[in-house]
Motif scaffolding. Structure first.
Motif, PDB file in Angstrom:
ATOM      1  N   HIS A  26      72.737  49.218  15.659  1.00 49.22           N
ATOM      2  CA  HIS A  26      71.860  48.120  15.288  1.00 49.22           C
ATOM      3  C   HIS A  26      70.307  48.864  15.621  1.00 49.22           C
ATOM      4  O   HIS A  26      69.398  48.855  14.703  1.00 49.22           O
ATOM      5  CB  HIS A  26      71.844  47.053  16.202  1.00 49.22           C
ATOM      6  CG  HIS A  26      70.896  46.011  15.555  1.00 49.22           C
ATOM      7  ND1 HIS A  26      71.230  45.249  14.484  1.00 49.22           N
ATOM      8  CD2 HIS A  26      69.929  45.234  16.087  1.00 49.22           C
ATOM      9  CE1 HIS A  26      70.489  44.114  14.335  1.00 49.22           C
ATOM     10  NE2 HIS A  26      69.456  44.147  15.291  1.00 49.22           N
ATOM     11  N   GLU A  34      82.815  42.827  16.132  1.00 49.82           N
ATOM     12  CA  GLU A  34      82.703  43.543  17.316  1.00 49.82           C
ATOM     13  C   GLU A  34      83.424  44.905  17.435  1.00 49.82           C
ATOM     14  O   GLU A  34      82.924  46.129  17.701  1.00 49.82           O
ATOM     15  CB  GLU A  34      82.606  42.894  18.622  1.00 49.82           C
ATOM     16  CG  GLU A  34      82.014  43.362  19.855  1.00 49.82           C
ATOM     17  CD  GLU A  34      82.722  42.839  21.012  1.00 49.82           C
ATOM     18  OE1 GLU A  34      82.103  42.831  22.078  1.00 49.82           O
ATOM     19  OE2 GLU A  34      84.186  42.729  20.969  1.00 49.82           O
ATOM     20  N   ALA A  57      77.759  48.000  18.857  1.00 48.81           N
ATOM     21  CA  ALA A  57      77.110  47.358  17.725  1.00 48.81           C
ATOM     22  C   ALA A  57      75.671  47.694  18.255  1.00 48.81           C
ATOM     23  O   ALA A  57      74.624  47.674  17.262  1.00 48.81           O
ATOM     24  CB  ALA A  57      77.540  45.841  17.885  1.00 48.81           C
ATOM     25  N   ALA A  94      77.624  41.315  15.132  1.00 48.09           N
ATOM     26  CA  ALA A  94      78.401  41.708  16.016  1.00 48.09           C
ATOM     27  C   ALA A  94      77.921  41.483  17.576  1.00 48.09           C
ATOM     28  O   ALA A  94      78.687  41.285  18.260  1.00 48.09           O
ATOM     29  CB  ALA A  94      78.850  43.134  15.737  1.00 48.09           C
ATOM     30  N   PHE A 136      82.551  47.887  15.400  1.00 49.66           N
ATOM     31  CA  PHE A 136      81.586  48.995  15.997  1.00 49.66           C
ATOM     32  C   PHE A 136      82.036  49.222  17.313  1.00 49.66           C
ATOM     33  O   PHE A 136      81.163  49.800  18.334  1.00 49.66           O
ATOM     34  CB  PHE A 136      80.262  48.318  16.303  1.00 49.66           C
ATOM     35  CG  PHE A 136      79.833  47.911  14.920  1.00 49.66           C
ATOM     36  CD1 PHE A 136      78.960  48.635  14.043  1.00 49.66           C
ATOM     37  CD2 PHE A 136      79.762  46.614  14.365  1.00 49.66           C
ATOM     38  CE1 PHE A 136      78.346  48.375  12.906  1.00 49.66           C
ATOM     39  CE2 PHE A 136      79.397  46.253  13.216  1.00 49.66           C
ATOM     40  CZ  PHE A 136      78.453  47.144  12.584  1.00 49.66           C
ATOM     41  N   SER A 146      75.782  44.820  12.346  1.00 54.09           N
ATOM     42  CA  SER A 146      75.821  45.059  13.640  1.00 54.09           C
ATOM     43  C   SER A 146      75.135  43.972  14.638  1.00 54.09           C
ATOM     44  O   SER A 146      75.388  43.597  15.875  1.00 54.09           O
ATOM     45  CB  SER A 146      75.295  46.332  13.970  1.00 54.09           C
ATOM     46  OG  SER A 146      73.762  46.502  13.499  1.00 54.09           O
TER      47      SER A 146
END
Lengths: 262, 345
Positions: free
Chosen positions: A217, A204, A213, A193, A207, A190
């Motif tokens: 994260h 990207e 993302a 991303a 997620f 993430s």
């Protein structure tokens, strides 16, 4: 093993944790800490958990609400209550440039460290002990009951026998140890991303979008950070041998009596 | 539990492993029958010799099956020395990590920490072992440069940046770092172009832009702060602009400047960024003149701004007043303030 001197001068120990696993385990701590404090400074610049203006907390930021709550709970009027979390768990507000450069440094080190950890798991065969097993659901329930009973049994002076566990780690440990590398990989994926969404557009999309993302994260960071709390408590509860084995690579618990939970 | 709890046994591990498999270290990778036998054997009390309890039948372990833990005999002295060494190394690592963390902290953060009296002592200690503030700056610059290099390595001029439908547009915030410029500059706005193959300096007004074809795209705009917005842009392809005003041979960079940029107090604070000409020639790099189907408003850089969806928002300079093609890499406003240089997304 080289040749041993006299028979009375030997000790029987169980080798534990490949050297790479032990080193990377400890290196993870400062790295994750650095990533967390810089990450929260970066997060402050543009929170992802936003809501309409809250007239009570005077902020759009969800973490700002939590901050106000904590500051009021602690009667902390020292600083802007909306920044309590950022002032205590990050490099501070308005530190984006330094937070970013330290975050990149630690992120690359974290990825290298993670790769070495995986290498150590593979070389030492330790990965087998982390895999989910068929006995896990029943054992997880038994372990949960054991942990929940820990304090009541002390107070009521009732016995609280440790459930028999089938493998090296109990089901709860295995679930935790198995998911940590997964969340580690998730936090890295993430991170990439949101760091390179144009060139790694496929990542990207994995997620959903850019904010997806960011949320993954953030949540992965929370999970990794939260794991530390029960982990440390259980290592202390389990005793010095468990702690020592992660430094020296051996355990004096030679008998297979099924204890050991960290 | 302590290692002394384990009665030292016959040290047969080295001498005759085949005679007493109970103390033989078994390589975990060999899924042979003896491995399965050892675990129960190792648990036997030392006094009882032969009559073993009912052992599970030897069987093959599957590749993912957990290996039984096997005890090995080690010389007590050697083990103690190794343990001491490991704990000393561990302690040294903790001290190094603590000092390193202190060294990396920005002075801004340090100024908020308690026990100010001890700060100088820690700084001195760190400097004494080579952790000076100059080295800190070098390391963090190096980290930004390394990350920039990674971004450049990832970049492909042929890759199309993800586009969105107009229905997916989200609000775009005005993130002028200082005050939004006074619209008074608009009627007299001019774009100056230098570094051209012709050797001339060109000056364009708003009406001169009309001869270029307009291209539209809906792309995500990503800010270094972490927010992003999907916006519908329209404007001139930078590639068309380069074709109309070819740069001098050897030029590698497009340096762009906005003379109308203001700081927080409203004082002139010219903004400047640069992109390499390869990025400028990307078909999705625009000199944008429209947002949401309308002429660019002041807060988004009227009458013309840069739109590079493969770079962070801070490269997307608003209200460009000057473009210069150069062979030497030009300066970048935010790079001089501690941010990355290329800002590739």
């Amino acid at each position: 093993m080289s040749r041993a001197p006299q028979s009375t001068d030997t000790v029987r120990v169980v080798p534990k944790h490949h050297g790479l696993v032990r080193i990377t385990h400890w290196v993870n701590i400062p790295l994750l800490f650095g990533l967390l404090v810089t990450g929260l400074s970066i997060y402050w610049a543009a929170p992802v958990f936003m809501h309409p203006w809250n007239p009570v907390t005077h902020t759009h930021d969800g973490l700002g609400d939590v901050s106000v709550f904590i500051a009021r709970l602690l009667h902390d009027t020292h600083d802007d209550p909306r920044n309590w979390i950022y002032n205590h768990f990050s490099l501070g507000t308005s530190s984006l440039a330094s937070a970013l450069s330290i975050h990149w440094l630690f992120a690359y080190l974290f990825m290298i460290n993670g790769a070495l950890y995986a290498l150590g798991l593979a070389a030492g065969g330790g990965w087998r002990a982390l895999l989910p097993r068929g006995t896990d659901p029943a054992e997880a329930v038994a372990m949960l009951r054991y942990y929940l009973n820990a304090v009541p049994s002390l107070v009521l002076r009732k016995p609280n026998p440790h459930p028999k566990i089938a493998f090296k780690y109990n089901a709860l440990q295995r679930a935790a140890y198995f998911s940590m590398p997964i969340f580690g990989a998730l936090v890295v994926a993430s991170g990439w991303a949101m760091h390179k969404p144009a060139m790694l557009g496929w990542l990207e999309r994995l997620f959903v979008n850019y904010d997806g993302a960011r949320i993954v994260h953030f949540v992965s960071m929370l999970v990794l950070g939260t794991f530390v709390v029960p982990h440390v408590i259980l290592v202390i509860a389990d005793g010095f041998d468990t702690f020592r084995s992660m430094i020296t690579g051996w355990s004096a618990r030679v008998k297979e009596d099924g204890d050991g939970h960290a | 539990m302590d290692m002394h709890d384990d009665t030292p046994r016959e040290d047969a591990a080295d001498a005759a492993p085949e005679a007493t498999p109970a103390v033989t270290p078994e390589p975990a990778a060999v899924p042979e029958a003896p491995a399965a036998e050892q675990a129960p054997a190792a648990a036997e009390p030392p006094a009882q010799p032969a009559p073993a309890p009912a052992r599970p039948a030897p069987r093959k372990l599957s590749p993912i099956e957990e290996r039984p833990e096997v005890a090995i005999a080690l010389p007590r002295r050697k083990l103690a020395a190794q343990t001491r060494r490991d704990f000393l190394l561990y302690g040294a690592g903790v001290a190094a990590a603590a000092l390193g963390a202190w060294w990396l902290l920005p002075s801004r953060t340090k100024s908020h920490l308690p026990l100010q009296a001890g700060h100088d002592a820690l700084d001195t200690l760190a400097a004494r072992v080579g952790l000076t503030s100059e080295r800190r700056g070098k390391l963090l610059d190096g980290s930004l440069t390394f990350d920039d290099d990674v971004a450049e390595a990832l970049y492909s001029k042929d890759r199309t940046i993800r586009t969105y439908a107009r229905s997916e547009v989200t609000p775009l915030r005005n993130n002028y770092d200082g005050q939004t410029p006074d619209p008074a500059y608009l009627p007299t706005w001019q774009l100056q172009i230098s570094g051209l193959a012709s050797g001339r300096i060109e000056r364009l007004g708003v009406n001169d832009l009309a001869r270029f074809a307009t291209h539209e795209q809906v792309t995500r705009f990503v800010c270094v702060e972490g927010w992003s917005a999907v916006a519908w842009w329209g404007g001139i392809r930078f590639a068309d602009f380069l074709a109309a005003f070819p740069p001098a041979p050897g030029a590698k960079w497009a340096a762009m400047r906005s003379a109308v940029n203001r700081d927080a107090h409203g004082h002139p604070d010219p903004y400047y960024v640069s992109i390499d000409l390869e990025t400028a020639r990307h078909p999705q790099t625009l000199l944008a003149t429209q947002l949401g189907g309308q002429p660019l408003p002041i807060e988004h850089g009227a009458p013309m701004r840069l739109l590079v969806p493969m770079k962070l928002g801070l490269k997307n300079i608003k209200a460009i007043t000057e473009i210069a093609y150069t062979a030497k890499e030009p300066a970048d406003y935010w790079n001089e303030r501690g941010y990355s240089k290329y800002d590739g997304l």
